[in-house]
Motif scaffolding. Structure first.
Motif, PDB file in Angstrom:
ATOM      1  N   ALA A 123       1.100   1.812  -9.261  1.00  9.06           N
ATOM      2  CA  ALA A 123       0.429   2.157  -8.003  1.00  9.06           C
ATOM      3  C   ALA A 123      -0.987   1.590  -7.980  1.00  9.06           C
ATOM      4  N   TYR A 124      -1.689   1.700  -9.089  1.00  9.64           N
ATOM      5  CA  TYR A 124      -3.045   1.142  -9.143  1.00  9.64           C
ATOM      6  C   TYR A 124      -3.015  -0.380  -9.017  1.00  9.64           C
ATOM      7  N   ALA A 125      -1.976  -1.009  -9.563  1.00 11.55           N
ATOM      8  CA  ALA A 125      -1.829  -2.462  -9.402  1.00 11.55           C
ATOM      9  C   ALA A 125      -1.601  -2.816  -7.928  1.00 11.55           C
ATOM     10  N   CYS A 126      -0.817  -2.004  -7.222  1.00 11.01           N
ATOM     11  CA  CYS A 126      -0.603  -2.221  -5.784  1.00 11.01           C
ATOM     12  C   CYS A 126      -1.917  -2.078  -5.022  1.00 11.01           C
ATOM     13  N   PHE A 127      -2.691  -1.052  -5.350  1.00  7.43           N
ATOM     14  CA  PHE A 127      -3.980  -0.870  -4.689  1.00  7.43           C
ATOM     15  C   PHE A 127      -4.930  -2.028  -5.013  1.00  7.43           C
ATOM     16  N   GLY A 128      -4.891  -2.517  -6.249  1.00  2.00           N
ATOM     17  CA  GLY A 128      -5.717  -3.658  -6.634  1.00  2.00           C
ATOM     18  C   GLY A 128      -5.326  -4.917  -5.869  1.00  2.00           C
ATOM     19  N   PHE A 164       0.833  -1.199   0.000  1.00  3.56           N
ATOM     20  CA  PHE A 164       0.000   0.000   0.000  1.00  3.56           C
ATOM     21  C   PHE A 164       0.870   1.252   0.000  1.00  3.56           C
ATOM     22  N   THR A 165       1.971   1.217   0.740  1.00  4.78           N
ATOM     23  CA  THR A 165       2.902   2.346   0.756  1.00  4.78           C
ATOM     24  C   THR A 165       3.514   2.568  -0.621  1.00  4.78           C
ATOM     25  N   LEU A 166       3.861   1.497  -1.312  1.00  2.00           N
ATOM     26  CA  LEU A 166       4.374   1.636  -2.677  1.00  2.00           C
ATOM     27  C   LEU A 166       3.328   2.267  -3.591  1.00  2.00           C
ATOM     28  N   GLY A 167       2.066   1.926  -3.382  1.00  2.51           N
ATOM     29  CA  GLY A 167       0.998   2.532  -4.168  1.00  2.51           C
ATOM     30  C   GLY A 167       0.894   4.022  -3.915  1.00  2.51           C
ATOM     31  N   ILE A 168       0.997   4.422  -2.661  1.00  3.85           N
ATOM     32  CA  ILE A 168       0.932   5.848  -2.338  1.00  3.85           C
ATOM     33  C   ILE A 168       2.122   6.585  -2.922  1.00  3.85           C
ATOM     34  N   VAL A 169       3.311   6.010  -2.795  1.00  8.15           N
ATOM     35  CA  VAL A 169       4.508   6.647  -3.357  1.00  8.15           C
ATOM     36  C   VAL A 169       4.403   6.726  -4.875  1.00  8.15           C
ATOM     37  N   GLY A 170       3.854   5.684  -5.499  1.00  7.07           N
ATOM     38  CA  GLY A 170       3.718   5.683  -6.958  1.00  7.07           C
ATOM     39  C   GLY A 170       2.774   6.741  -7.475  1.00  7.07           C
ATOM     40  N   THR A 171       1.775   7.103  -6.705  1.00 10.31           N
ATOM     41  CA  THR A 171       0.850   8.144  -7.162  1.00 10.31           C
ATOM     42  C   THR A 171       1.350   9.541  -6.855  1.00 10.31           C
ATOM     43  N   CYS A 181      -3.968  -4.977  -2.876  1.00 13.20           N
ATOM     44  CA  CYS A 181      -4.469  -4.773  -1.507  1.00 13.20           C
ATOM     45  C   CYS A 181      -5.968  -5.075  -1.429  1.00 13.20           C
ATOM     46  N   ALA A 182      -6.713  -4.603  -2.403  1.00 14.35           N
ATOM     47  CA  ALA A 182      -8.154  -4.858  -2.413  1.00 14.35           C
ATOM     48  C   ALA A 182      -8.443  -6.354  -2.558  1.00 14.35           C
ATOM     49  N   ALA A 183      -7.650  -7.044  -3.363  1.00 17.72           N
ATOM     50  CA  ALA A 183      -7.847  -8.484  -3.541  1.00 17.72           C
ATOM     51  C   ALA A 183      -7.561  -9.246  -2.248  1.00 17.72           C
ATOM     52  N   VAL A 184      -6.532  -8.844  -1.516  1.00 21.75           N
ATOM     53  CA  VAL A 184      -6.211  -9.508  -0.253  1.00 21.75           C
ATOM     54  C   VAL A 184      -7.314  -9.256   0.770  1.00 21.75           C
ATOM     55  N   VAL A 185      -7.836  -8.032   0.813  1.00 22.32           N
ATOM     56  CA  VAL A 185      -8.942  -7.731   1.733  1.00 22.32           C
ATOM     57  C   VAL A 185     -10.175  -8.552   1.359  1.00 22.32           C
ATOM     58  N   ALA A 186     -10.485  -8.632   0.069  1.00 23.45           N
ATOM     59  CA  ALA A 186     -11.646  -9.413  -0.373  1.00 23.45           C
ATOM     60  C   ALA A 186     -11.464 -10.891  -0.038  1.00 23.45           C
TER      61      ALA A 186
END
Length: 83
Positions: A63-68, A26-33, A70-75
């Motif tokens: 970054a969007y792939a990182c967020f995706g 998630f941190t990599l996603g934030i840094v990427g954006t 994270c969402a997949a792990v939560v799901a």
């Protein structure tokens, strides 16, 4: 009542590893954006500092792939709880 300490330790270890890993992703996603290849001038008074612009297309996509992920792990976690 008997506690299987080995199984409890495995659950703790895997949970800790997945949690730390997801925080890192998630941190990599934030840094990427938020990262910019080239700074852009700030719209303001003369002599103001140069501020960073938006992220490049490749960084945004990663970054969007990182967020995706994270969402997949939560799901998947919600699926495991419900099932």
């Amino acid at each position: 009542m008997s506690i299987d300490w080995a199984a409890l330790g495995q659950v703790f270890g895997i949970s800790l590893a997945v949690t730390v890993g997801m925080v890192g992703v998630f941190t990599l996603g934030i840094v990427g954006t938020s990262r910019s290849d080239q700074p852009q001038p700030h719209d303001g008074a003369v002599g103001t500092a140069v501020v960073a612009g938006g992220a490049s297309a490749a960084a945004r996509t990663a970054a969007y792939a990182c967020f995706g992920l994270c969402a997949a792990v939560v799901a998947y976690g919600i699926y495991l709880i419900v099932a």
